[in-house]
Design an enzyme around this catalytic site. Structure first.
Site, PDB file in Angstrom:
ATOM      1  N   GLY A  25       0.960  -1.164  -0.082  1.00 21.11           N
ATOM      2  CA  GLY A  25      -0.229   0.216  -0.297  1.00 21.11           C
ATOM      3  C   GLY A  25       0.794   0.946   0.031  1.00 21.11           C
ATOM      4  O   GLY A  25       2.132   1.004  -0.472  1.00 21.11           O
ATOM      5  N   ASN A  26       0.387   2.303   0.447  1.00 18.29           N
ATOM      6  CA  ASN A  26       1.092   3.778   0.706  1.00 18.29           C
ATOM      7  C   ASN A  26       0.484   4.531   1.199  1.00 18.29           C
ATOM      8  O   ASN A  26      -0.677   4.297   1.801  1.00 18.29           O
ATOM      9  CB  ASN A  26       0.954   4.198  -1.385  1.00 18.29           C
ATOM     10  CG  ASN A  26      -0.284   4.795  -1.860  1.00 18.29           C
ATOM     11  OD1 ASN A  26      -1.061   4.948  -0.813  1.00 18.29           O
ATOM     12  ND2 ASN A  26      -0.506   3.473  -2.997  1.00 18.29           N
ATOM     13  N   ARG A  27       1.676   5.765   1.834  1.00 15.87           N
ATOM     14  CA  ARG A  27       0.528   6.517   3.082  1.00 15.87           C
ATOM     15  C   ARG A  27      -1.258   7.411   2.476  1.00 15.87           C
ATOM     16  O   ARG A  27      -0.890   8.480   2.855  1.00 15.87           O
ATOM     17  CB  ARG A  27       2.060   7.372   3.257  1.00 15.87           C
ATOM     18  CG  ARG A  27       2.850   6.865   4.312  1.00 15.87           C
ATOM     19  CD  ARG A  27       3.852   7.638   4.738  1.00 15.87           C
ATOM     20  NE  ARG A  27       5.518   6.525   4.818  1.00 15.87           N
ATOM     21  CZ  ARG A  27       5.220   5.633   6.224  1.00 15.87           C
ATOM     22  NH1 ARG A  27       4.822   6.298   6.578  1.00 15.87           N
ATOM     23  NH2 ARG A  27       6.627   5.361   5.993  1.00 15.87           N
TER      24      ARG A  27
END
Ligand code: FMN
Length: 400
Positions: free
Chosen positions: A208-210
């Site tokens: 995922g990412n932030r």
């Protein structure tokens, strides 16, 4: 400058009690609020509640305090009139210019922005009479926010629920702050992606990412406050649904692509603010990947995800459609941004610098908006809503 003056009209729907929360938010944030309920609204919530919470007298008819001509003065001096909830009956009266009580008189005398938050059963909302009344009010410049989908009076669910009062407050705040009385995105349908995709490895893990989704949600909220019909494609964002916005939830880049392509043919503008994973695991393990005693883990093979922005930029689903991309860069922001704009073929690219404490999850942003026409619009550090408004200004200018 004195406090902004808001008239809170309340009509006789079951959601009238939720207007108490809206009233509280408005007064606590420095607005002077005059509550004008209808007689039916007073059957749901009594005048003492409105008077105590607003600090002003409350009446539903034109025959009280006549020396002060309240049927004219209240509307004339308002900076915003918001009717929440707006019943089918109230919308009909407003569309036809009836003036048989204090609220409908106020609606005719107001020269400020007017916002209606309808709430009713799905059948009442979908009825051609109501839809035509809503269209009439919108055509005249009023902002009518779409009801939410969810639980209605009794056991029914469907479209017609009053949006969260906190989110209606956000629309009010935006409209008062901008001080415009003509919603410049009225009649436009905009599609926005927000959040970050998650690419599953197994049933419990993902890449995922932030991205928090806050910038995309700010775009949705500001577009709704400027009168647009808004579809928000939300990838894993844990934020409340903005008032008047259709929220469609997605998980992966592939799901987001499907949702974008489905929504694109009806969109006047597509603003792709979601952080889409460039790669996803080549295989998905149906069961949790386990540690093997004494053995190193298998490397994770990745495959490319579809490039949604390039695809919708190359094949516009509608003539004149405006496509906006976002570039999150960690270094050499300007050079990378220019290269990305050329590669993707979109009309506008919002370039911002990201890092652990920059942009992701924060309430503020700073960016440079690059135009395919060579324009550069710097947006100074400030609330994500300010950047969102600049994006909409640039989109509106491109609608011609
Ligand atoms: C329990 C109850 C709940 C109601 N809820 C709604 C509603 O959510 N939306 C609506 O349009 N009408 C609703 N109505 C009908 C309105 O109260 C009715 O149309 C009334 O005439 C509206 O008056 P007003 O528009 O002057 O406030 C409800 C009626 C009752 C008895």
């Amino acid at each position: 400058m004195g406090k902004p003056k808001v008239v809170l009209g309340v009509s006789g729907g079951i959601a009238a009690y939720k207007a108490c929360e809206l009233l509280r938010r408005l007064t606590e944030s420095g607005h002077e609020v005059r509550v004008v309920p209808t007689a039916a609204a007073l059957k749901f919530v009594g005048a003492p509640t409105w008077a105590a919470l607003s600090g002003h007298p409350v009446s539903d008819e034109v025959w009280s305090d006549v020396y002060d001509v309240p049927h004219v003065r209240i509307g004339q001096s308002a900076d915003l009139v918001v009717v929440a909830p707006a019943t089918a009956d109230l919308l009909a009266k407003a569309a036809h210019g009836l003036a048989d009580d204090l609220l409908t008189n106020t609606l005719l005398t107001a020269r400020c922005p007017v916002l209606f938050a309808p709430a009713m059963h799905t059948e009442m909302w979908e009825h051609p009479a109501t839809q035509e009344n809503v269209a009439t009010l919108r055509r005249r410049g009023a902002l009518v926010i779409e009801p939410a989908v969810g639980r209605l009076t009794g056991v029914d669910t469907g479209k017609g629920r009053l949006p969260d009062p906190g989110e209606i407050f956000e629309v009010c705040r935006r409209v008062v702050a901008r001080g415009v009385d003509e919603p410049d995105l009225a009649g436009r349908h905009v599609v926005i992606s927000a959040g970050g995709t998650r690419e599953p490895l197994d049933p419990v893990r993902f890449l995922g990412n932030r991205s928090s989704g806050k910038q995309g949600y700010a775009l949705a909220r500001t577009a709704a406050a400027r009168g647009a019909r808004v579809t928000l494609l939300a990838a894993n964002a844990e934020l409340p649904d903005p008032a008047g916005v259709d929220v469609i939830r997605v998980g992966t880049a592939v799901q987001l692509r499907e949702a974008v392509l489905k929504a694109a043919p009806e969109a006047d503008a597509l603003v792709m603010a979601a952080a889409v994973a460039d790669f996803r695991p080549a295989t998905y393990a149906g069961g949790k990947i386990k540690k093997q005693d004494g053995r190193e883990p298998e490397p994770v093979a990745l495959v490319r995800n579809p490039d949604i922005l390039a695809e919708i930029s190359a094949e516009r689903a509608r003539p004149g459609q405006v496509v906006v991309g976002f570039a999150a860069e960690t270094d050499d922001v300007l050079t990378n941004g220019r290269a990305k704009l050329a590669r993707k073929g979109c009309d506008l690219l919002v370039v911002n610098e990201v890092g652990e404490r920059k942009t992701f999850g924060s309430e503020e942003n700073e960016a440079l908006v690059l135009g395919a026409d060579g324009s550069e619009t710097p947006v100074p550090y400030g609330p994500k809503e300010a950047l969102a408004d600049t994006v909409w200004d640039l989109v509106v200018a491109r609608f011609g």
